[in-house]
Scaffold this motif. Structure first.
Motif, PDB file in Angstrom:
ATOM      1  N   TYR A 162       1.023  -1.100  -0.037  1.00  0.00           N
ATOM      2  CA  TYR A 162       0.044  -0.084   0.233  1.00  0.00           C
ATOM      3  C   TYR A 162       0.837   0.984  -0.025  1.00  0.00           C
ATOM      4  CZ  TYR A 162      -3.720   3.408   1.916  1.00  0.00           C
ATOM      5  OH  TYR A 162      -3.728   4.600   2.123  1.00  0.00           O
ATOM      6  N   ILE A 163       1.418   0.909   0.194  1.00  0.00           N
ATOM      7  CA  ILE A 163       2.580   2.083   0.737  1.00  0.00           C
ATOM      8  C   ILE A 163       3.459   2.525  -0.256  1.00  0.00           C
ATOM      9  CG2 ILE A 163       4.756   3.541   1.738  1.00  0.00           C
ATOM     10  CD1 ILE A 163       3.473   1.899   4.752  1.00  0.00           C
ATOM     11  N   ASN A 164       4.073   1.503  -1.183  1.00  0.00           N
ATOM     12  CA  ASN A 164       4.851   1.252  -2.579  1.00  0.00           C
ATOM     13  C   ASN A 164       4.230   2.197  -3.349  1.00  0.00           C
ATOM     14  OD1 ASN A 164       7.077   0.588  -3.853  1.00  0.00           O
ATOM     15  ND2 ASN A 164       5.530  -0.706  -4.800  1.00  0.00           N
ATOM     16  N   GLY A 165       2.709   1.541  -3.084  1.00  0.00           N
ATOM     17  CA  GLY A 165       1.676   2.296  -4.140  1.00  0.00           C
ATOM     18  C   GLY A 165       2.097   3.925  -4.291  1.00  0.00           C
ATOM     19  N   TYR A 166       2.466   5.331  -3.237  1.00  0.00           N
ATOM     20  CA  TYR A 166       2.442   6.539  -2.942  1.00  0.00           C
ATOM     21  C   TYR A 166       3.769   6.594  -3.449  1.00  0.00           C
ATOM     22  CZ  TYR A 166      -1.680   7.003  -0.631  1.00  0.00           C
ATOM     23  OH  TYR A 166      -3.041   7.136  -0.297  1.00  0.00           O
ATOM     24  N   ILE A 167       4.693   6.041  -2.496  1.00  0.00           N
ATOM     25  CA  ILE A 167       5.514   6.145  -2.942  1.00  0.00           C
ATOM     26  C   ILE A 167       7.056   5.460  -4.028  1.00  0.00           C
ATOM     27  CG2 ILE A 167       6.331   7.475  -0.572  1.00  0.00           C
ATOM     28  CD1 ILE A 167       7.998   4.616   0.005  1.00  0.00           C
ATOM     29  N   LYS A 168       6.621   4.827  -4.395  1.00  0.00           N
ATOM     30  CA  LYS A 168       6.932   3.752  -6.404  1.00  0.00           C
ATOM     31  C   LYS A 168       8.492   3.599  -5.524  1.00  0.00           C
ATOM     32  CE  LYS A 168       4.119   5.932  -7.858  1.00  0.00           C
ATOM     33  NZ  LYS A 168       3.826   6.103  -7.350  1.00  0.00           N
ATOM     34  N   ASP A 169       9.317   2.681  -4.301  1.00  0.00           N
ATOM     35  CA  ASP A 169      10.483   1.990  -3.745  1.00  0.00           C
ATOM     36  C   ASP A 169       9.596   1.513  -2.732  1.00  0.00           C
ATOM     37  OD1 ASP A 169      12.910   1.537  -2.616  1.00  0.00           O
ATOM     38  OD2 ASP A 169      13.373   3.768  -2.250  1.00  0.00           O
ATOM     39  N   ILE A 170       9.832   0.435  -3.199  1.00  0.00           N
ATOM     40  CA  ILE A 170       9.643  -1.134  -1.720  1.00  0.00           C
ATOM     41  C   ILE A 170      10.255  -1.275  -1.204  1.00  0.00           C
ATOM     42  CG2 ILE A 170      10.845  -2.897  -3.199  1.00  0.00           C
ATOM     43  CD1 ILE A 170       7.668  -3.163  -1.568  1.00  0.00           C
ATOM     44  N   TYR A 171      11.792  -0.524  -0.711  1.00  0.00           N
ATOM     45  CA  TYR A 171      12.462  -0.739  -0.160  1.00  0.00           C
ATOM     46  C   TYR A 171      12.660   0.513   1.367  1.00  0.00           C
ATOM     47  CZ  TYR A 171      15.066  -3.654  -2.590  1.00  0.00           C
ATOM     48  OH  TYR A 171      15.542  -4.685  -3.945  1.00  0.00           O
ATOM     49  N   GLU A 172      12.065   1.643   0.518  1.00  0.00           N
ATOM     50  CA  GLU A 172      11.452   2.588   1.270  1.00  0.00           C
ATOM     51  C   GLU A 172      10.009   2.503   2.625  1.00  0.00           C
ATOM     52  OE1 GLU A 172      12.538   7.744   1.663  1.00  0.00           O
ATOM     53  OE2 GLU A 172      13.032   6.636  -0.797  1.00  0.00           O
ATOM     54  N   ALA A 173       9.656   1.862   0.966  1.00  0.00           N
ATOM     55  CA  ALA A 173       8.234   1.232   1.615  1.00  0.00           C
ATOM     56  C   ALA A 173       7.769   0.805   3.582  1.00  0.00           C
ATOM     57  CB  ALA A 173       7.565   0.373   0.755  1.00  0.00           C
ATOM     58  N   GLU A 174       8.972  -0.393   2.462  1.00  0.00           N
ATOM     59  CA  GLU A 174       9.176  -1.427   3.847  1.00  0.00           C
ATOM     60  C   GLU A 174       9.483  -0.362   5.366  1.00  0.00           C
ATOM     61  OE1 GLU A 174      12.446  -4.584   2.564  1.00  0.00           O
ATOM     62  OE2 GLU A 174      10.821  -5.802   1.620  1.00  0.00           O
TER      63      GLU A 174
ATOM     64  N   TYR B 293      -3.253   1.705   8.823  1.00  0.00           N
ATOM     65  CA  TYR B 293      -3.194   2.504   7.453  1.00  0.00           C
ATOM     66  C   TYR B 293      -3.380   4.236   7.411  1.00  0.00           C
ATOM     67  CZ  TYR B 293      -3.424  -2.207   4.838  1.00  0.00           C
ATOM     68  OH  TYR B 293      -3.273  -3.254   4.326  1.00  0.00           O
ATOM     69  N   LYS B 294      -3.835   4.535   8.000  1.00  0.00           N
ATOM     70  CA  LYS B 294      -4.044   5.947   8.215  1.00  0.00           C
ATOM     71  C   LYS B 294      -2.113   6.521   9.286  1.00  0.00           C
ATOM     72  CE  LYS B 294      -6.957  10.233   9.461  1.00  0.00           C
ATOM     73  NZ  LYS B 294      -7.440  10.259  10.730  1.00  0.00           N
ATOM     74  N   THR B 295      -1.739   6.343   9.816  1.00  0.00           N
ATOM     75  CA  THR B 295      -1.006   6.494  10.458  1.00  0.00           C
ATOM     76  C   THR B 295       0.639   5.864   9.043  1.00  0.00           C
ATOM     77  OG1 THR B 295      -0.988   5.926  12.548  1.00  0.00           O
ATOM     78  CG2 THR B 295       0.872   5.973  11.783  1.00  0.00           C
ATOM     79  N   ALA B 296      -0.062   5.005   8.197  1.00  0.00           N
ATOM     80  CA  ALA B 296       1.101   4.724   7.105  1.00  0.00           C
ATOM     81  C   ALA B 296       0.923   5.777   5.560  1.00  0.00           C
ATOM     82  CB  ALA B 296       1.340   3.587   6.400  1.00  0.00           C
ATOM     83  N   ARG B 297       0.075   5.955   5.591  1.00  0.00           N
ATOM     84  CA  ARG B 297      -0.522   7.018   4.368  1.00  0.00           C
ATOM     85  C   ARG B 297      -0.187   8.584   4.939  1.00  0.00           C
ATOM     86  NH1 ARG B 297      -4.942  10.497   3.075  1.00  0.00           N
ATOM     87  NH2 ARG B 297      -5.306  10.634   0.871  1.00  0.00           N
ATOM     88  N   ASN B 298      -0.350   8.870   6.316  1.00  0.00           N
ATOM     89  CA  ASN B 298       0.470   9.798   6.412  1.00  0.00           C
ATOM     90  C   ASN B 298       1.714   9.943   6.118  1.00  0.00           C
ATOM     91  OD1 ASN B 298      -2.084  10.965   7.143  1.00  0.00           O
ATOM     92  ND2 ASN B 298      -1.790  10.523   8.990  1.00  0.00           N
ATOM     93  N   LEU B 299       2.748   9.281   6.618  1.00  0.00           N
ATOM     94  CA  LEU B 299       3.819   8.741   6.239  1.00  0.00           C
ATOM     95  C   LEU B 299       4.517   9.014   4.859  1.00  0.00           C
ATOM     96  CD1 LEU B 299       5.028   6.371   8.622  1.00  0.00           C
ATOM     97  CD2 LEU B 299       5.605   8.407   9.105  1.00  0.00           C
ATOM     98  N   ALA B 300       3.523   8.412   4.584  1.00  0.00           N
ATOM     99  CA  ALA B 300       3.724   8.732   3.137  1.00  0.00           C
ATOM    100  C   ALA B 300       3.503  10.162   1.883  1.00  0.00           C
ATOM    101  CB  ALA B 300       3.041   6.997   1.677  1.00  0.00           C
ATOM    102  N   LEU B 301       2.630  10.402   1.752  1.00  0.00           N
ATOM    103  CA  LEU B 301       2.184  11.321   1.976  1.00  0.00           C
ATOM    104  C   LEU B 301       3.057  12.614   1.928  1.00  0.00           C
ATOM    105  CD1 LEU B 301      -1.544  11.705   2.698  1.00  0.00           C
ATOM    106  CD2 LEU B 301      -0.371  11.816   0.502  1.00  0.00           C
ATOM    107  N   ARG B 302       3.813  12.416   3.327  1.00  0.00           N
ATOM    108  CA  ARG B 302       4.688  13.271   3.578  1.00  0.00           C
ATOM    109  C   ARG B 302       5.730  13.406   3.385  1.00  0.00           C
ATOM    110  NH1 ARG B 302       4.909  12.041   9.595  1.00  0.00           N
ATOM    111  NH2 ARG B 302       2.637  11.973   9.973  1.00  0.00           N
ATOM    112  N   HIS B 303       6.416  11.893   3.251  1.00  0.00           N
ATOM    113  CA  HIS B 303       7.422  11.670   2.296  1.00  0.00           C
ATOM    114  C   HIS B 303       7.085  12.208   0.180  1.00  0.00           C
ATOM    115  CE1 HIS B 303      10.867   9.364   0.361  1.00  0.00           C
ATOM    116  NE2 HIS B 303       9.955   9.114  -0.282  1.00  0.00           N
ATOM    117  N   ARG B 304       6.012  11.593  -0.065  1.00  0.00           N
ATOM    118  CA  ARG B 304       5.999  12.265  -1.338  1.00  0.00           C
ATOM    119  C   ARG B 304       5.844  13.564  -1.565  1.00  0.00           C
ATOM    120  NH1 ARG B 304      -0.027  10.110  -4.764  1.00  0.00           N
ATOM    121  NH2 ARG B 304      -0.638  12.386  -3.502  1.00  0.00           N
ATOM    122  N   GLN B 305       5.826  14.372  -0.658  1.00  0.00           N
ATOM    123  CA  GLN B 305       5.507  15.682  -0.778  1.00  0.00           C
ATOM    124  C   GLN B 305       7.021  16.244  -1.018  1.00  0.00           C
ATOM    125  OE1 GLN B 305       3.041  17.241   2.223  1.00  0.00           O
ATOM    126  NE2 GLN B 305       0.873  17.753   1.342  1.00  0.00           N
TER     127      GLN B 305
END
Length: 184
Positions: free
Chosen positions: A33-45, A73-85
């Motif tokens: 799910y996180i990888n869907g946002y950041i496109k890096d499976i290792y960072e997603a882990e 999932y909300k916690t993970a989404r927020n982390l991914a969105l911050r990273h994506r920004q």
């Protein structure tokens, strides 16, 4: 089998195995799910581990059935969105799942399913990001509309609307691409 909320409470009471149970249950799916946002499976882990760490570090009030998963999932989404920004990644991409047929008798069935899945994922990529995320959380992650709303920071009626519109858009895209429904 104990509920997620009961396992979380057990962890808070000092039972380390309860945390391992939750990580084992949600770790891989959350990473994808996180990888869907950041496109890096290792960072997603890394972000998956960070999401669990944030939840396990402090006692958080977790309500009824299914709310632990939504909170995670909300916690993970927020982390991914911050990273994506920070990285300015524009869209959510869903990864295709690879599998091997279990026997030669199932090979044709598996090939047809694989082609159908390929068409579905290709069509999902063409959806608006909000539609894609709502459909992913509700249908692929099995979340309730309420839990998906909590993850997406939207109201339950908004998620209901996103899922409805997403399904309509998906159907239109699939029909334009010549997808044939099995029940027709």
């Amino acid at each position: 089998m104990i509920s997620d909320e009961a396992a979380y409470r057990r962890y808070l009471c000092g039972e380390e195995k309860a945390a391992e149970l939750l990580v084992e249950k949600y770790g891989d799916a959350l990473t994808l799910y996180i990888n869907g946002y950041i496109k890096d499976i290792y960072e997603a882990e890394d972000f998956m581990i960070e999401a669990f760490s944030q939840i396990f570090a402090k006692e958080r009030p977790v309500g009824g059935e299914g709310s632990f998963k939504a909170y995670l999932y909300k916690t993970a989404r927020n982390l991914a969105l911050r990273h994506r920004q920070k990285r300015r990644i524009i869209f959510l991409r869903m990864d295709e799942m690879d599998f091997e047929p279990q026997s030669s008798a199932l090979a044709d069935t598996e090939l047809m399913r694989s082609e159908r899945d390929r068409q579905l994922y290709a069509a999902l990529k063409k959806l608006k990001a909000e539609y894609r995320e709502a459909l992913y959380l509700v249908y692929l992650e099995g979340m309730s509309y309420r839990d998906a709303a909590a993850v997406m920071a939207k109201s339950e009626p908004q998620v209901t609307n996103l899922v409805y519109r997403g399904k309509q858009s998906l159907k239109t895209i699939l029909e334009q691409e010549g997808f044939i429904y099995a029940d027709e």
